[in-house]
Enzyme design. Sequence first.
Site, mmCIF file in Angstrom:
data_model
loop_
_atom_site.group_PDB
_atom_site.id
_atom_site.type_symbol
_atom_site.label_atom_id
_atom_site.label_comp_id
_atom_site.label_asym_id
_atom_site.label_seq_id
_atom_site.Cartn_x
_atom_site.Cartn_y
_atom_site.Cartn_z
ATOM 1 C CB THR A 202 -6.006 6.422 -9.653
ATOM 2 O OG1 THR A 202 -7.191 7.084 -9.193
ATOM 3 C CG2 THR A 202 -5.318 5.701 -8.505
ATOM 4 C CB CYS A 374 -11.008 4.222 -9.169
ATOM 5 S SG CYS A 374 -9.243 4.111 -8.802
ATOM 6 C CB CYS A 377 -10.032 4.896 -5.678
ATOM 7 S SG CYS A 377 -9.087 5.772 -6.929
#
Length: 468
Positions: A202, A374, A377
Site C-alpha cells: 500500500t 493506513c 493495513c
Amino acid sequence: MVKAEIGEKSEKKRRWKWGWVVGAILAILLASAVTSRSPSKISLLPHKIKEACECADSRQYTGIVEDCCCDYETVDSLNGEVLNPLLQELVTTPFLRYFKVKLWCDCPFWPDDGMCRLRDCSVCECPENEFPETFKNSIHHGLSSQDLVCQEEKPQATVDRTLDRKAFRGWVEIDNPWTNDDETDNAEMTYVNLQLNPERYTGYTGPSARRIWDAIYTENCPKYPSGEFCQEKKVLYKLISGLHSSISIHIAADYLLDEAVNLWGQNLELIYDRVLQYPDRVRNLYFTFLFVLRAVTKAADYLEQAEYDTGNPTEDLKTKSLMKQLLYSPKLQAACPIPFDEAKLWQGQSGPELKQQIQKQFKNISALMDCVGCEKCRLWGKLQVLGLGTALKILFSVDGQDHLDHHLQLQRNEVIALVNLLNRLSESIKWVREMGPSAEKIMEGRVFAHTDQSSTWQRIWTSLARPR
C-alpha cells in the site's frame, strides 16, 4: 621532426587511453543502472522462477520446527497438498469473506500522525454522515462514486465496504479477553468484503509504520537474550515475529512494480531483504502457522457443529464440507496430529500470574492496531491479530482437551479471523517455498554484480595511477 612525430604519437596514445577509460566508465554506469532498476523486470520472468523451483532441492530448514511437534518437510508437504488448496477455497465462501471491523478509531497511545498525508495507503477517515444508513444495517450496497469524496487518488488505496444482508446469522457475540476491540459495539463497526480488499503493498512506510512495530516489540514483546526468559514469553515473541514475517511476504508477493501503468507482481528482492535473509524469521513463520493450526484442530468439534448460515444453502453446505475436510484431513491427522503442545505452558505456581501478564501484553498489541495510519493495513492488522487472539483463547481457555465445546464460546467474527489468518500464514509458507530459491539466486547475482563492478573500477583506477 622526429620529436614532433613522437610527441604526436604520445598524444594520440594518451587520447586513446582516456577514451578507453571514459568508455569503460560509461559502460559500468550503464550496467549499474540496469542492475539497480526496479525489481519489476525480475518478476516478469515466471519461467525463471519455475526453473529455480525445479532445481536440486537444497533445504535450508529441516528437522522439527522449534517448540512444535512437526517437521519442516511435513509442513511443506501438508500445506502444498492439503491445507493451502482447502483454505484458498474456504476463504472465498460467503460466510468467511465478510469481516466486521472498527476502522475509525483514535490511537490510544499517541496523537494521530495524519493518515491522509500518506498518498497510497489509506482512505481518509470520513464523517459518519457520508455513509448510507444501510451500511450499518448490513444491507447489500456498494459505495457509489459520490461516496468516494474522502478517498485518496490511488484506487488500490481504497477499502471496499460491500455488505451482504444474508451473512452472519445466529452467532452470539462475546468479547475476546485477549484482544482490545469491543466486538459487541456494533454501532462503530462495519462489514468489509475481504475478497475485494486483498492484503498487498500500500505504500505505508516510514516513521509511522516503524513506530507500530517498535512499540509491539520493545514494549510488549521484547526479544530477551537467550536463556533469560521463560517459554511463554518466548512463544509470544515468536508468534508476533511469525505474523510480521507473513505480512512482509504478502506485501512483497503483491507489490506495485510500476505505478505509471499500475503493474503489480512479485518483489523478490523485498521478500529476501525483509524475511529470507533472516532464518529466525522464517522459522517463526512456521511456528506461528503450526500454533494457529493447532488451535483450529483443537476446536474441531466446535467448528464442525457451528452454523455457517448466509441464506444460500448451496454455499453454506460447501462451507461446512470444506471446514470438515480441513478439520479431519486424514493426511493431517496421520502426519501431524498435534502441531503444537500447549499443555507444556503455564506450569508451576506462577502460571496464572504469567498468563495474565502475557494476556495484557497481547491486548496492548491489539490496541496498537488502532494506531496504524493506513486503513487497509489496519483492516488486515486487526483481522490477523484477532485471529491470533482467537487461537490463544482456544488453546488456553481450558486446562485440557476434554469437554472443550462445553467451555469455549467463539463469535462469528473470531472464526472468520482465525480461518483467514491460517490462510494468510499458509500462503506465506507456500511463497517462501516457491519464491525463496529465485529470490536467493537474484540476491547472489546482485552480490556478484557488485563485486564484479568493484573489481572493474579497481582495474580502471589502477590503470590511471600508472605513470604515463
